[in-house]
Design an enzyme around this catalytic site. Structure first.
Site, short mmCIF file in Angstrom:
data_model
loop_
_atom_site.label_atom_id
_atom_site.label_comp_id
_atom_site.label_asym_id
_atom_site.label_seq_id
_atom_site.Cartn_x
_atom_site.Cartn_y
_atom_site.Cartn_z
N GLU A 1 2.66 72.67 65.28
CA GLU A 1 3.13 73.45 64.13
C GLU A 1 2.04 73.87 63.15
O GLU A 1 2.07 73.50 61.97
CB GLU A 1 4.23 72.68 63.39
CG GLU A 1 5.48 72.48 64.20
CD GLU A 1 6.62 71.87 63.43
OE1 GLU A 1 7.76 71.95 63.91
OE2 GLU A 1 6.37 71.29 62.34
N GLU B 1 10.34 70.18 70.33
CA GLU B 1 11.09 69.45 69.30
C GLU B 1 12.43 70.14 69.07
O GLU B 1 12.49 71.36 68.99
CB GLU B 1 10.36 69.41 67.95
CG GLU B 1 9.20 68.47 67.85
CD GLU B 1 8.60 68.44 66.44
OE1 GLU B 1 9.34 68.70 65.46
OE2 GLU B 1 7.40 68.18 66.32
#
Length: 440
Positions: free
Chosen positions: A159, A352
């Site tokens: 991320e 995720e």
């Protein structure tokens, strides 16, 4: 196994990866056995973490990793995504820990899938500096040399969008800088670090390399031109800015000239071919024109000077984090990426997906996961090449600026006693994997 109107979750293709994810800083503890990170400095500042906590102990995973590997084995996953702590490796003995962890995972029949950077930058480094990308590649080569005989699937970064936005633009995460658009060099240097890491991994003999980027659909607040333009800009910043360079070898129009250095040369490194593309998905974002005041959204204060405002998605259940539950957004996201990038999009892995809810009998989490797994299967049916799904997270953990108030785990952790208790969702996921049958 949970069902939808009495129907079991459909079977996924043979060889599908079913896993769970964690990150080093959030679970490892043993802070005195590694070098400090930017998160240590950040949490030491009063008011930075809502409950005033730190990750000095967290889940004490460094000392209890065998117990956690046993939980993975009992769950029946065939892959475990964890992160390697750069500060722990720099301490001199950190690779010994990851050596043991990887050995234990392999012995339990669980494939190790390490992420090489999950936000815990060594405290003396700065993503605003180009040299950090070079230092990252050196560290990656060191880890690959030690673990590459057993690790066959790698993730470079986690991320970079959130690490740039929250850590460097808005200042709500470490390192706590509030630079707004002056944070763009941090994005570029993370992407460059990714490309250099891919080269380092390839040089070590690795052949199954991806990245974990967060993405979600952007929905305009209305059909008005100002709302549509704001939504397009938000989508550019949070989705295309981090996918276009990797998959197309270029920045979106108007962005490249804002980046430092020889951008064209750097893009050749950034766009090193990937074996697969990781997506972290939580929810869509509804975006409109700026409203002239600060807005609190999802625990983050959005400044008034931003050229967009994030709005509530109405009529949806929300997690205890206030995030809307929109499973079909995952199908939309994946089909959008397929259409946007075509044959430049490699196979996808959902690295995720999860939610925060309290309690051990966590029926809301079961409903959330059930809905999202079904939405993922609809994307597969629509022709998206999806190869895996990782739930966030195995354990309740240190949830960054929220401290210990948010619980994402399939396993409840008593942070006073370190007792682990599998939740109802752990048992649901185990039954799902049994119903899916052999995945090899």
């Amino acid at each position: 196994m949970a069902t939808d109107a009495g129907n079991p979750i459909p079977r996924f293709p043979a060889g599908f990866l079913w896993g769970v994810s964690t990150s080093a800083h959030q679970i490892e503890g043993a802070a005195d056995e590694r070098e400090p990170s930017v998160w240590d400095a950040f949490t030491a500042e009063p008011g930075r973490v809502k409950d005033g906590s730190t990750a000095a102990v967290a889940c004490d995973h460094v000392h209890r990793h065998r117990e956690d590997v046993a939980l993975l084995a009992g769950l029946g996953v065939n892959a475990y995504r964890f992160s390697v702590s750069w500060p722990r490796v720099r301490s001199g003995k950190g690779l010994d820990f990851y050596d043991r962890l990887v050995d234990d995972l392999c012995a339990a029949g669980v494939r190790p899938v390490p992420t090489l950077f999950h936000w815990d930058l060594p405290a003396d480094l700065d993503w605003l500096e180009r040299d950090t990308a070079e230092r990252f590649a050196e560290y990656v080569a060191l880890v690959a040399d030690r673990l590459g005989d057993r690790v066959t699937k790698w993730i470079t970064l986690n991320e970079p969008a959130e690490h740039t936005l929250l850590g460097h633009a808005l200042g709500t995460h470490a390192p706590g800088k509030r630079l707004l658009f002056d944070a763009l060099p941090a994005a570029h240097h993370q992407l460059l670090a990714h490309g250099l890491a891919v080269r380092a991994l390839r040089a070590s003999g690795a052949s199954d390399i991806g990245i974990a980027n967060s993405h979600g659909p952007t929905w305009a607040a209305s059909a008005e031109a100002a709302d549509r333009e704001a939504a397009e800009f938000y989508d550019l910043l949070l989705n295309r800015l981090f996918a276009d360079p990797l998959l197309l070898g270029r920045y979106p129009d108007g962005i490249g000239e804002l980046m430092p250095g020889d951008v064209e040369a750097d893009l050749k490194v950034i766009a090193e071919p990937l074996d697969w593309y990781g997506i972290n998905y939580y929810a869509p974002t509804r975006v409109g024109a700026p409203q002239g005041s600060e807005i609190e959204f999802g625990g983050v204060t959005m400044p008034a000077e931003l050229p967009f405002s994030v709005r509530e998605i109405e009529g949806r259940p929300v997690t205890d984090f206030g995030w809307p539950v929109v499973p079909e957004g995952l199908t939309e996201l994946l089909t959008t990426f397929r259409d946007r990038y075509g044959d430049r999009l490699p196979p996808v892995v959902i690295t995720e997906n999860g939610c925060s809810y309290p309690g051990v009998d966590d029926q809301d989490r079961i409903a959330y996961l059930d809905g999202h797994v079904r939405a993922l299967h609809r994307a597969v049916e629509a022709g998206v090449d999806v190869r895996g799904y990782f739930v966030w997270s195995l354990l309740d953990n240190f949830e960054w600026a929220e401290g210990y108030a948010r619980r994402f785990g399939l396993v409840h952790v008593d942070f006073d006693t370190q007792e682990r208790t599998p939740k109802a969702s752990y048992h649901w996921y185990r039954e799902l994997l049994r119903a899916q049958g052999p995945t090899a």
